[in-house]
Design a protein around this motif. Structure first.
Motif, PDB file in Angstrom:
ATOM      1  N   TYR A   1       0.828  -1.207   0.000  1.00 47.86           N
ATOM      2  CA  TYR A   1       0.000   0.000   0.000  1.00 47.86           C
ATOM      3  C   TYR A   1       0.859   1.253   0.000  1.00 47.86           C
ATOM      4  CZ  TYR A   1      -3.950  -2.975   1.229  1.00 47.86           C
ATOM      5  OH  TYR A   1      -4.915  -3.935   1.236  1.00 47.86           O
TER       6      TYR A   1
ATOM      7  N   HIS B   1      -0.985  -6.535  -6.205  1.00 51.30           N
ATOM      8  CA  HIS B   1      -1.263  -5.249  -5.584  1.00 51.30           C
ATOM      9  C   HIS B   1      -1.165  -4.151  -6.625  1.00 51.30           C
ATOM     10  CE1 HIS B   1       3.035  -4.060  -5.312  1.00 51.30           C
ATOM     11  NE2 HIS B   1       3.229  -5.354  -5.130  1.00 51.30           N
TER      12      HIS B   1
ATOM     13  N   ARG C   1      -7.694   0.195   0.228  1.00 53.93           N
ATOM     14  CA  ARG C   1      -7.589   1.397   1.068  1.00 53.93           C
ATOM     15  C   ARG C   1      -7.731   2.638   0.195  1.00 53.93           C
ATOM     16  NH1 ARG C   1      -2.376  -0.159   4.863  1.00 53.93           N
ATOM     17  NH2 ARG C   1      -3.288  -2.045   5.738  1.00 53.93           N
TER      18      ARG C   1
ATOM     19  N   TYR D   1      -4.795  -4.952  -2.479  1.00 56.31           N
ATOM     20  CA  TYR D   1      -3.933  -6.102  -2.245  1.00 56.31           C
ATOM     21  C   TYR D   1      -4.849  -7.314  -2.299  1.00 56.31           C
ATOM     22  CZ  TYR D   1      -0.814  -9.332   0.198  1.00 56.31           C
ATOM     23  OH  TYR D   1      -0.028 -10.401   0.527  1.00 56.31           O
TER      24      TYR D   1
ATOM     25  N   THR E   1      -5.900   1.875  -3.272  1.00 55.16           N
ATOM     26  CA  THR E   1      -4.884   0.843  -3.450  1.00 55.16           C
ATOM     27  C   THR E   1      -5.563  -0.493  -3.176  1.00 55.16           C
ATOM     28  OG1 THR E   1      -4.161   0.939  -1.158  1.00 55.16           O
ATOM     29  CG2 THR E   1      -2.945   2.290  -2.745  1.00 55.16           C
TER      30      THR E   1
END
Length: 156
Positions: free
Chosen positions: A39, A103, A143, A153, A151
């Protein structure tokens, strides 16, 4: 008599070793920090090139194509259509199919957070954003960065 120098006395050896060290350190940073490392790197990458990301997302949503090259972006895809589309910029991943992690950064056309690849999986609150759980051990987190940008993941 033509004597061969040992490999470690050649410039290319040290250049390759330095490159491998830098890549290894970045991978360790992401791995050691798990999603937090990813992140941080992705949010920083986005903020440094925000204008390019925004132009690429706008072009992709309008025409489905873009010629913009983004630093550190390995893959760009649009998931969904219209006001519910997500433009996903994958910046990294690790592992081999069927298991691995991914990610990156994404733009949400409706401004709402979304699960990886805009799948129809419910999001729940997490410490710093939203988390989702898919089938089996599939999970991920997203997030907020700024505006309609997030972002992500994902682990499979």
């Amino acid at each position: 008599m033509n004597e061969r120098r040992p490999v470690y006395r050649r410039a290319w050896f040290w250049l390759a070793a330095a490159a491998a060290l830098v890549i290894s350190l970045l991978l360790v940073l992401v791995w050691a920090n798990g999603p937090d490392g990813a992140y941080t790197l992705d949010a920083r990458r986005f903020m440094q090139s925000r204008e390019l990301f925004e132009r690429a997302a706008a072009e992709l949503l309008a025409s489905g194509e873009t010629e913009i090259e983004l630093p550190g972006v390995k893959d760009i895809r649009v998931w969904g259509e219209g006001g519910e589309a997500v433009v996903e910029f994958t910046t990294g991943g690790f592992g081999l199919a069927p298991s691995g992690t991914y990610h990156g950064v994404y733009y949400s056309a409706d401004g709402e957070p979304a699960a990886f690849q805009n799948t129809d999986v419910p999001l729940g609150p997490s410490r710093d954003g939203w988390i989702w759980h898919g089938r089996g051990d599939n999970y991920g987190e997203t997030r907020h960065i700024s505006g309609s940008w997030y972002t992500f993941y994902a682990s499979f």
